[in-house]
Enzyme design. Sequence first.
Site, PDB file in Angstrom:
ATOM      1  N   GLY A  56       0.850  -1.188   0.000  1.00 29.43           N
ATOM      2  CA  GLY A  56       0.000   0.000   0.000  1.00 29.43           C
ATOM      3  C   GLY A  56       0.882   1.232   0.000  1.00 29.43           C
ATOM      4  O   GLY A  56       1.662   1.442   0.931  1.00 29.43           O
ATOM      5  N   GLY A  75      -0.149   4.482  -0.243  1.00 28.54           N
ATOM      6  CA  GLY A  75      -0.951   5.682  -0.023  1.00 28.54           C
ATOM      7  C   GLY A  75      -0.258   6.621   0.944  1.00 28.54           C
ATOM      8  O   GLY A  75       0.973   6.654   1.019  1.00 28.54           O
ATOM      9  N   GLN A  76      -1.062   7.374   1.697  1.00 26.66           N
ATOM     10  CA  GLN A  76      -0.484   8.358   2.618  1.00 26.66           C
ATOM     11  C   GLN A  76       0.362   7.699   3.703  1.00 26.66           C
ATOM     12  O   GLN A  76       1.461   8.151   4.007  1.00 26.66           O
ATOM     13  CB  GLN A  76      -1.605   9.184   3.265  1.00 26.66           C
ATOM     14  CG  GLN A  76      -2.405  10.035   2.282  1.00 26.66           C
ATOM     15  CD  GLN A  76      -1.690  11.324   1.912  1.00 26.66           C
ATOM     16  OE1 GLN A  76      -0.485  11.339   1.699  1.00 26.66           O
ATOM     17  NE2 GLN A  76      -2.448  12.403   1.829  1.00 26.66           N
ATOM     18  N   ARG A 135     -11.070   5.499   5.966  1.00 23.35           N
ATOM     19  CA  ARG A 135     -12.364   6.045   6.393  1.00 23.35           C
ATOM     20  C   ARG A 135     -12.634   7.404   5.773  1.00 23.35           C
ATOM     21  O   ARG A 135     -11.720   8.174   5.510  1.00 23.35           O
ATOM     22  CB  ARG A 135     -12.371   6.227   7.910  1.00 23.35           C
ATOM     23  CG  ARG A 135     -12.618   4.967   8.666  1.00 23.35           C
ATOM     24  CD  ARG A 135     -13.157   5.270  10.046  1.00 23.35           C
ATOM     25  NE  ARG A 135     -12.132   5.729  10.967  1.00 23.35           N
ATOM     26  CZ  ARG A 135     -12.389   6.164  12.185  1.00 23.35           C
ATOM     27  NH1 ARG A 135     -13.630   6.237  12.614  1.00 23.35           N
ATOM     28  NH2 ARG A 135     -11.420   6.549  12.987  1.00 23.35           N
ATOM     29  N   ASN A 190      -7.812  -1.058   8.574  1.00 22.91           N
ATOM     30  CA  ASN A 190      -8.994  -1.120   9.441  1.00 22.91           C
ATOM     31  C   ASN A 190     -10.128  -1.920   8.801  1.00 22.91           C
ATOM     32  O   ASN A 190     -10.175  -2.047   7.583  1.00 22.91           O
ATOM     33  CB  ASN A 190      -9.484   0.307   9.743  1.00 22.91           C
ATOM     34  CG  ASN A 190      -8.685   0.955  10.862  1.00 22.91           C
ATOM     35  OD1 ASN A 190      -8.381   0.308  11.863  1.00 22.91           O
ATOM     36  ND2 ASN A 190      -8.351   2.227  10.705  1.00 22.91           N
ATOM     37  N   HIS A 226      -9.231  -1.688  18.515  1.00 23.90           N
ATOM     38  CA  HIS A 226      -8.950  -0.365  17.940  1.00 23.90           C
ATOM     39  C   HIS A 226     -10.254   0.205  17.390  1.00 23.90           C
ATOM     40  O   HIS A 226     -10.462   0.310  16.193  1.00 23.90           O
ATOM     41  CB  HIS A 226      -7.908  -0.506  16.830  1.00 23.90           C
ATOM     42  CG  HIS A 226      -7.425   0.801  16.271  1.00 23.90           C
ATOM     43  ND1 HIS A 226      -6.945   1.825  17.050  1.00 23.90           N
ATOM     44  CD2 HIS A 226      -7.328   1.245  14.995  1.00 23.90           C
ATOM     45  CE1 HIS A 226      -6.582   2.834  16.272  1.00 23.90           C
ATOM     46  NE2 HIS A 226      -6.817   2.506  15.020  1.00 23.90           N
TER      47      HIS A 226
END
Length: 320
Positions: free
Chosen positions: A10, A12-13, A83, A121, A176
Amino acid sequence: MARKKIALIGAGQIGGTLAHLAGLKELGDVVLFDIADGVPQGKGLDIAESAPVDGFDAKYAGASDYAAIAGADVVIVTAGVPRKPGMSRDDLIGINLQVMEKVGAGIRTHAPNAFVICITNPLDAMVWALQKFSGLAPNKIVGMAGVLDSARFRHFLAEEFQVSVEDVTAFVLGGHGDDMVPLVRYSTVAGVPLPDLVKMGWTTQEKLDAMVERTRKGGGEIVNLLKTGSAFYAPAASAIAMAESYLKDKRRVLPCAAYLTGQYGIDGLFIGVPIVIGENGVERVVEVEFSAEEKAMFDKSVASVKGLVEACKGINAALA
């Protein structure tokens, strides 16, 4: 001596931030993997071009083929959908479970000896599924949650007390999610437990309760502010702390989602508890004593995780 290899699934950020931090901390060479071809290659090249300025030597590669993660010492998984405002972590379960199946197959084939850290998540369910899909030994896979949640709590406490974050310790256990359990009794400033600081007049019980609640909702607070994604700096820093403890055999005591085999009365689930991370992965699960109130909160958190795991089994029959 060959440098360690860190594979980031991944780009991404969080993945990009992980790659940068791994270089700055000189943890090893980095492979960024992403299905969006060009993104991992571009981020890898960009960070590699920052290395002469920051003074670190690390090789960066980007890839869209799992073969590139072959022989990785550490794999950190951030792949999946983040999210958006109004979503809970649990809303992501269907789509991210499919991602974990693909990632698990890639790890099983190409990096079966790696220490794996999952960030995707809903965390506690995704790390459980990833262990099943990858076939990894349970001591070689953990979920990043408690380090981040504890860091958020520590930040709020340091701001309230006007002291260095380094002198604040905090323990956040359980799942979490919104039922996570910040353990006030085991959290301290320079060794002084928080309940004593309330008695000393440093803060009030009401303010402390508000900080606990803000910690539980910490991820959502950032999602609502950003509007287009979720937190990435603090989650990446948290995972790097875990990876560093493994790679350097530091044996740090960190709250992580770990596979329990009877500890805390739980068997077969990944739950946030204090663990020792060393060269063998999860070296030890630390069992702390709960008060009746803490036990009730912890049990509620565990029940939430169980519900998510059951949902995973309902979605994918192979997990049942």
